[in-house]
Scaffold this active site. Structure first.
Site, PDB file in Angstrom:
ATOM      1  N   GLY A  46      36.956  34.574  36.368  1.00  0.00           N
ATOM      2  CA  GLY A  46      35.371  34.499  36.856  1.00  0.00           C
ATOM      3  C   GLY A  46      35.207  33.188  37.623  1.00  0.00           C
ATOM      4  N   PHE A  76      35.548  30.133  36.387  1.00  0.00           N
ATOM      5  CA  PHE A  76      36.650  29.172  36.193  1.00  0.00           C
ATOM      6  C   PHE A  76      37.344  29.754  35.135  1.00  0.00           C
ATOM      7  CE2 PHE A  76      35.655  26.089  39.337  1.00  0.00           C
ATOM      8  CZ  PHE A  76      34.250  25.948  39.572  1.00  0.00           C
ATOM      9  N   GLY A  77      37.542  31.121  34.874  1.00  0.00           N
ATOM     10  CA  GLY A  77      38.292  31.189  33.554  1.00  0.00           C
ATOM     11  C   GLY A  77      38.654  32.471  33.579  1.00  0.00           C
ATOM     12  N   LYS A  78      39.764  32.937  32.871  1.00  0.00           N
ATOM     13  CA  LYS A  78      40.238  34.488  32.704  1.00  0.00           C
ATOM     14  C   LYS A  78      39.411  35.242  31.566  1.00  0.00           C
ATOM     15  CE  LYS A  78      44.633  34.116  32.184  1.00  0.00           C
ATOM     16  NZ  LYS A  78      45.116  32.569  32.610  1.00  0.00           N
ATOM     17  N   VAL A  79      39.216  36.299  31.707  1.00  0.00           N
ATOM     18  CA  VAL A  79      38.464  36.963  30.839  1.00  0.00           C
ATOM     19  C   VAL A  79      39.295  37.965  29.848  1.00  0.00           C
ATOM     20  CG1 VAL A  79      36.271  38.478  30.237  1.00  0.00           C
ATOM     21  CG2 VAL A  79      36.415  36.555  32.049  1.00  0.00           C
ATOM     22  N   ASP A 131      25.291  33.331  41.936  1.00  0.00           N
ATOM     23  CA  ASP A 131      26.463  34.027  42.182  1.00  0.00           C
ATOM     24  C   ASP A 131      26.230  35.542  41.858  1.00  0.00           C
ATOM     25  OD1 ASP A 131      30.050  33.538  41.734  1.00  0.00           O
ATOM     26  OD2 ASP A 131      28.822  34.380  43.256  1.00  0.00           O
ATOM     27  N   VAL A 173      41.363  40.826  33.776  1.00  0.00           N
ATOM     28  CA  VAL A 173      39.963  40.655  34.416  1.00  0.00           C
ATOM     29  C   VAL A 173      40.122  39.746  35.453  1.00  0.00           C
ATOM     30  CG1 VAL A 173      37.727  40.247  34.278  1.00  0.00           C
ATOM     31  CG2 VAL A 173      38.673  41.505  32.433  1.00  0.00           C
ATOM     32  N   PRO A 174      39.576  40.041  36.751  1.00  0.00           N
ATOM     33  CA  PRO A 174      39.468  39.199  37.750  1.00  0.00           C
ATOM     34  C   PRO A 174      39.026  37.533  37.308  1.00  0.00           C
ATOM     35  CG  PRO A 174      38.466  41.088  38.520  1.00  0.00           C
ATOM     36  CD  PRO A 174      38.886  41.193  36.993  1.00  0.00           C
ATOM     37  N   LYS A 194      36.186  34.421  27.466  1.00  0.00           N
ATOM     38  CA  LYS A 194      36.634  33.875  28.640  1.00  0.00           C
ATOM     39  C   LYS A 194      37.247  32.430  28.517  1.00  0.00           C
ATOM     40  CE  LYS A 194      33.636  32.277  31.821  1.00  0.00           C
ATOM     41  NZ  LYS A 194      32.862  32.362  33.090  1.00  0.00           N
TER      42      LYS A 194
HETATM   43  N1  LIG Z   1      33.471  35.920  34.643  1.00  0.00           N
HETATM   44  C1  LIG Z   1      32.717  36.060  33.463  1.00  0.00           C
HETATM   45  N2  LIG Z   1      32.213  35.329  32.686  1.00  0.00           N
HETATM   46  N3  LIG Z   1      31.699  35.906  31.650  1.00  0.00           N
HETATM   47  C2  LIG Z   1      32.268  37.266  31.743  1.00  0.00           C
HETATM   48  C3  LIG Z   1      31.992  38.474  30.910  1.00  0.00           C
HETATM   49  C4  LIG Z   1      31.459  38.574  29.707  1.00  0.00           C
HETATM   50  N4  LIG Z   1      31.321  39.556  28.973  1.00  0.00           N
HETATM   51  C5  LIG Z   1      32.033  40.284  29.813  1.00  0.00           C
HETATM   52  N5  LIG Z   1      32.615  41.761  29.599  1.00  0.00           N
HETATM   53  C6  LIG Z   1      33.233  42.499  30.699  1.00  0.00           C
HETATM   54  C7  LIG Z   1      33.850  41.354  31.831  1.00  0.00           C
HETATM   55  C8  LIG Z   1      34.662  42.280  33.165  1.00  0.00           C
HETATM   56  C9  LIG Z   1      34.569  41.765  34.053  1.00  0.00           C
HETATM   57  N6  LIG Z   1      35.424  42.590  35.039  1.00  0.00           N
HETATM   58  C10 LIG Z   1      35.959  43.346  34.215  1.00  0.00           C
HETATM   59  C11 LIG Z   1      36.963  44.469  34.299  1.00  0.00           C
HETATM   60  C12 LIG Z   1      37.156  45.237  33.400  1.00  0.00           C
HETATM   61  C13 LIG Z   1      36.600  45.254  32.011  1.00  0.00           C
HETATM   62  C14 LIG Z   1      35.904  44.147  31.755  1.00  0.00           C
HETATM   63  C15 LIG Z   1      35.197  43.274  32.742  1.00  0.00           C
HETATM   64  C16 LIG Z   1      33.588  40.109  32.075  1.00  0.00           C
HETATM   65  C17 LIG Z   1      32.628  39.782  31.120  1.00  0.00           C
HETATM   66  O1  LIG Z   1      32.949  37.374  33.110  1.00  0.00           O
END
Ligand SMILES: Nc1nnc(-c2c[nH]c3ncc(-c4c[nH]c5ccccc45)cc23)o1
Length: 334
Positions: free
Chosen positions: A86, A88-91, A192, A83-84, A106
């Site tokens: 966030g 400050f971290g990879k998800v 954001d 996942v791109p 994350k």
């Molecule tokens: N920056 C950040 N801080 N908390 C999250 C977060 C919490 N639950 C989530 N569930 C999905 C995704 C997500 C983002 N792009 C995606 C592309 C494909 C699949 C899933 C995703 C991200 C999160 O993200």
């Protein structure tokens, strides 16, 4: 030292309350201040979600009790498996091996970790805000376990499937407005709002990434730094002379333009190659109504004029926009 008295207070991983989690992450931040963090053998942490996360004798081991996967993207033709990043971290996608519960995890390197990110998600719970399930500290990184948007983010959807149709945009916009109405009622600014911070589930959309969120003490927030992503920033935020929750409404307006055209505002008229920064444009130009999709309905255009109003005092609030006819279309069969 910090290290000794710390280790005997949190023995391994335990279930706790939001208060326990907040004191845990605050101590983590202090440890970050306290020089070296001893190499750890065991993860430490506080989990809120007893139902879906199975702790066994104070252990919750990554790759044993919970598996982390690079998120297999919902859309075939989309970039890497991760996942791109966030704020400050990879998800990652995470799955508890005992309960099979799928979560987002994350991973934030300690040097980038701010307790504030956890604080907002732990303290402010709403169906349109990604729920926080717990936090673990291991190998110099904080692992935040959260509700997973398995449909990916609105950015992935637009980039893979093209501009969204108006009824889809309305569905997403209503949920984001409900989340913002709740946050703004507690004087919290997300800072954001953009397509990559709205993630999709089968039955709802939720806001993610509270790494830049702040809670206003008065009715204005004087920023120390510029927070957010340029393309979605409001004119008053760019001016850096104080702003309030209305800045999130403007960012939602630019996000709707992105959903309906496939691009954020400005970039088609001012190509990124020629414009390294858009801050001056956002400040000087009238709101980007020219970037609204040609096939945008009149009522949605009117909604966007209210959301993109340059003067935050005149800009509509989340509560006002939730009542707007653009997001309450008359049902055809009525
Ligand atoms: N920056 C950040 N801080 N908390 C999250 C977060 C919490 N639950 C989530 N569930 C999905 C995704 C997500 C983002 N792009 C995606 C592309 C494909 C699949 C899933 C995703 C991200 C999160 O993200």
């Amino acid at each position: 030292t910090e290290q000794e008295d710390y280790s005997d207070t949190v023995n391994g991983v335990q279930y706790g309350t939001v208060t326990d989690l907040l004191s845990f992450v605050n101590r983590l931040s202090n440890m970050q201040a306290a020089a070296d963090l001893q190499p750890q053998t065991h993860e430490i942490g506080v989990l809120l979600n007893k139902k879906d996360m199975a702790v066994k004798n104070n252990r919750y081991q990554i790759n044993m009790d919970v598996l982390l996967f690079p998120w297999k993207l919902t859309y075939k033709n989309y970039g890497t498996g991760l996942v791109p990043k966030g704020s400050f971290g990879k998800v990652h996608l995470a799955q508890d091996t005992a309960t099979r519960k799928r979560m987002a995890c994350k991973v934030i390197p300690m040097e980038n970790f701010k307790a504030g990110e956890v604080e907002f998600q732990a303290r402010f719970r709403h169906e349109n805000i990604a729920e926080l399930y717990g936090a673990l500290f291991l190998d110099q990184s904080v692992h935040l376990f959260m509700e997973a948007g398995e449909g990916g983010s609105v950015l992935e959807k637009v980039e893979s499937c093209g501009p969204m149709r108006e009824f889809e945009i309305i569905w997403v916009t209503k949920q984001v407005l409900r989340g913002l109405e709740y946050l703004h009622s507690h004087n919290v600014i997300h800072h954001d709002i953009k397509p990559s911070n709205i993630v999709l589930m089968s039955d709802k959309a939720v806001l993610v990434d509270f790494g830049l969120a702040v809670q206003m003490t008065e009715d204005i927030y004087i920023p120390r730094d510029l927070r957010g992503t340029e393309m979605y920033m409001s004119p008053e935020l760019v001016l850096c002379r104080g702003h309030n929750t209305k800045t999130d409404i403007y960012s939602l307006g630019t996000t709707i333009i992105h959903m309906q055209t496939g691009s954020p505002p400005w970039v088609r008229r001012y190509p990124r190659t020629a414009y390294p920064s858009y801050l001056y444009i956002i400040h000087k130009q009238a709101p980007p109504l020219e970037d609204i999709a040609e096939d945008c309905s009149l009522v949605m255009r009117c909604f966007l004029e209210r959301a993109l109003e340059k003067n935050p005092a005149l800009r509509s609030s989340a509560s006002e926009l939730l009542k707007h006819e653009a997001v309450n279309p008359p049902r055809e069969d009525q």
